[in-house]
Scaffold this motif. Structure first.
Motif, short mmCIF file in Angstrom:
data_model
loop_
_atom_site.label_atom_id
_atom_site.label_comp_id
_atom_site.label_asym_id
_atom_site.label_seq_id
_atom_site.Cartn_x
_atom_site.Cartn_y
_atom_site.Cartn_z
N VAL A 1 0.40 -1.06 0.26
CA VAL A 1 0.01 -0.09 0.08
C VAL A 1 0.49 1.13 -0.48
O VAL A 1 1.42 1.90 0.98
N HIS A 2 1.01 2.16 -1.17
CA HIS A 2 1.43 3.63 -1.38
C HIS A 2 2.86 3.08 -1.45
O HIS A 2 3.72 3.76 -0.86
N ASN A 3 3.15 1.77 -1.78
CA ASN A 3 4.63 1.46 -1.79
C ASN A 3 5.50 1.86 -0.44
O ASN A 3 6.51 2.11 -1.03
N ARG B 1 3.58 -5.15 -12.03
CA ARG B 1 3.70 -3.93 -11.93
C ARG B 1 2.29 -2.76 -11.77
O ARG B 1 1.41 -3.63 -12.28
N THR B 2 2.17 -2.01 -10.59
CA THR B 2 0.59 -1.93 -10.99
C THR B 2 0.65 -0.94 -11.60
O THR B 2 1.59 0.03 -11.66
N ASN B 3 -0.22 -1.05 -12.94
CA ASN B 3 -0.44 -0.29 -13.90
C ASN B 3 -1.25 0.08 -14.11
O ASN B 3 -2.73 -0.38 -13.47
N THR C 1 -8.56 0.35 -3.92
CA THR C 1 -9.39 -0.33 -2.73
C THR C 1 -9.62 0.42 -1.13
O THR C 1 -9.96 0.46 -0.47
N GLN C 2 -10.00 2.12 -2.43
CA GLN C 2 -10.66 3.20 -1.62
C GLN C 2 -11.91 2.62 -0.65
O GLN C 2 -12.23 2.96 0.57
N ALA C 3 -13.34 1.20 -1.29
CA ALA C 3 -14.24 1.03 -0.36
C ALA C 3 -14.27 0.01 0.40
O ALA C 3 -14.76 0.47 1.12
C1 FMN Z 1 -3.37 -3.23 -0.44
C2 FMN Z 1 -2.74 -2.85 -0.96
C3 FMN Z 1 -3.90 -1.98 -1.62
C4 FMN Z 1 -3.60 -0.84 -2.55
N1 FMN Z 1 -4.74 0.52 -3.00
C5 FMN Z 1 -4.14 0.12 -4.56
C6 FMN Z 1 -5.16 1.55 -4.70
O1 FMN Z 1 -6.47 1.75 -3.91
N2 FMN Z 1 -4.66 2.40 -5.82
C7 FMN Z 1 -3.72 1.94 -6.30
O2 FMN Z 1 -3.23 2.69 -7.51
N3 FMN Z 1 -2.50 1.58 -6.29
C8 FMN Z 1 -2.93 0.20 -5.34
N4 FMN Z 1 -2.23 -0.75 -4.56
C9 FMN Z 1 -0.91 -1.12 -5.91
C10 FMN Z 1 0.64 -0.20 -4.54
O3 FMN Z 1 0.28 1.77 -4.72
C11 FMN Z 1 2.15 -0.26 -5.27
O4 FMN Z 1 2.32 -1.44 -5.38
C12 FMN Z 1 3.18 -0.16 -4.84
O5 FMN Z 1 2.45 1.76 -5.05
C13 FMN Z 1 4.11 -0.73 -5.35
O6 FMN Z 1 3.99 -0.52 -6.34
P1 FMN Z 1 4.15 -2.10 -7.72
O7 FMN Z 1 3.13 -2.40 -7.16
O8 FMN Z 1 4.53 -1.46 -8.94
O9 FMN Z 1 5.23 -2.54 -7.70
C14 FMN Z 1 -2.14 -1.25 -3.25
C15 FMN Z 1 -1.52 -2.38 -2.75
C16 FMN Z 1 -2.18 -3.33 -1.67
C17 FMN Z 1 -0.95 -4.18 -1.29
#
Ligand code: FMN
Length: 383
Positions: free
Chosen positions: A38-40, A134-136, A290-292
């Motif tokens: 979460v939020h890296n 990646r988170t895209n 995951t806001q909700a």
């Molecule tokens: C529990 C959890 C909740 C997350 N919620 C969000 C979200 O609401 N929106 C979003 O854009 N990314 C969300 N992420 C992704 C993270 O922001 C992301 O994993 C982090 O910035 C690292 O980037 P990567 O996934 O590309 O390695 C979440 C990740 C986790 C593990």
């Protein structure tokens, strides 16, 4: 909590060699450190021993406003745990995992031990996807994930003691969109939430954490998404195009667990990472939304509409999209204790192995097998 073995199906005809135990544990660390969080925040501390790897929660990295109970932190550690299991399987080991093994030390989230026995080929096959995931947050095409892939994801999630709920029906999609909008508005109206998000999107380069501007869409006020992406563009410098097309037409899935406690959150994180790696391996993009889940009222509404007998833990949007940049990762030496690797000054990027059917961990004949090995210079390479 009793140890859980992750038994492997019958070993391949020609049993493959495996990495020495201490090398395999170092590789488990390499892959654990690449997990989503979460939020890296990368809220973990890893301790190596001769026979095991301990994964601790780092509560100094918990988000007090977004995550007062520690659900998102536990999901993040669960994702790191899953990567460690994948690495050990790819290194040729069977794995015993103990979750929350010490009631006196609740921040010891898990212990993984490589043990004799066949490695799990399904976990091993996910290893090449770990450095590619990646988170895209880009625009996704309208293409939806086919049913056979959804069934495979549901099986993968069930193997992690969780449930995959596909948000299919129009009225459910509308509800999920409305609840995400509502939660997003509640969070953004809270100055403490905004300050926390600003802190994790304006980190110094030296901290090697937080969400980088290169991985977030530029927000210019024209966004009209059905399911709003979290607005990480606190400095107005987002490097991705503003258009994200987070519509009700995209594939939406919800991960849920039978219980709603630390152990369930950890399992949900393992399930989340398993889904993300399965998607990466198949060439699909995804991002958690995951806001909700984070706002208690909308989480309750989500549960009563979609998962009455279980508890929602993460919502994901899935689609096809162009690649997106990697986030920063903390220095190994700041996170890991007892490593035998030489100290590093710069994080060593893992070589990115090609992903695709032609690069599966094991070929159809059961012989060719790509796996991580030490490169002798303190990093990992793939053979
Ligand atoms: C529990 C959890 C909740 C997350 N919620 C969000 C979200 O609401 N929106 C979003 O854009 N990314 C969300 N992420 C992704 C993270 O922001 C992301 O994993 C982090 O910035 C690292 O980037 P990567 O996934 O590309 O390695 C979440 C990740 C986790 C593990």
């Amino acid at each position: 909590m009793p140890p859980t073995t992750h038994p492997a199906p019958a070993p391949p005809a020609a049993t493959t060699s495996r990495l020495p135990r201490t090398d395999a544990l170092e590789v488990a660390v390499d892959l654990a450190l690449l997990a989503p969080s979460v939020h890296n925040t990368q809220p973990w501390r890893l301790v190596l021993h001769d026979d095991r790897l301990d994964l601790h929660a780092d509560r100094t990295r918990q988000l007090p406003t977004l995550d007062p109970v520690g659900r998102a932190l536990a999901l993040s550690v669960g994702a790191a745990l899953f990567n460690a299991r994948v690495a050990l399987a790819a290194a040729g080991w069977s794995v015993v995992t103990e979750r929350l093994p010490d009631a006196r030390d609740p921040d010891l989230m898990a212990v993984v031990r490589p043990v004799d026995g066949a490695s799990d080929p399904e976990l091993a096959a996910l290893a090449p996807a770990v450095p590619q995931r990646r988170t895209n947050r880009r625009a996704f095409s309208d293409e939806e994930l086919p049913d056979d892939a959804l069934r495979a994801l549901a099986d993968a999630v069930a193997a992690e003691d969780a449930e995959l709920v596909v948000v299919r029906q129009e009225h459910h999609r509308q509800l999920v969109a409305r609840l995400t909008q509502q939660a997003d508005a509640v969070q953004n109206a809270d100055a403490a939430y905004r300050a926390e998000l600003r802190a994790w999107t304006t980190r110094s380069a030296a901290s090697r954490d937080g969400v980088p501007t290169s991985a977030v869409p530029h927000v210019d006020g024209r966004q009209r998404d059905d399911l709003p992406l979290r607005d990480f563009d606190s400095a107005g410098a987002g490097g991705l195009p503003p258009e994200t097309r987070s519509t009700m037409r995209q594939t939406l899935v919800l991960l849920a667990t039978a219980r709603d406690d630390q152990a369930a959150w950890l399992r949900a994180g393992e399930a989340l990472e398993r889904v993300l790696l399965e998607l990466t391996r198949r060439g699909w993009a995804a991002s958690p939304l995951t806001q909700a889940i984070e706002v208690p009222l909308t989480r309750t509404q989500l549960r009563s509409a979609l998962t009455w007998t279980s508890h929602p833990q993460a919502l994901l949007r899935i689609g096809r999209a162009e690649a997106t940049p990697a986030p920063p990762h903390r220095l190994r030496d700041d996170v890991v204790e007892n490593s035998t690797r030489p100290p590093e000054t710069e994080p060593r990027p893992l070589p990115t192995p090609p992903v695709g059917p032609q690069h599966e961990t094991r070929a159809a004949d059961g012989r060719a097998r790509r796996r991580p090995v030490s490169d002798g210079r303190g990093g990992t390479t793939w053979v």
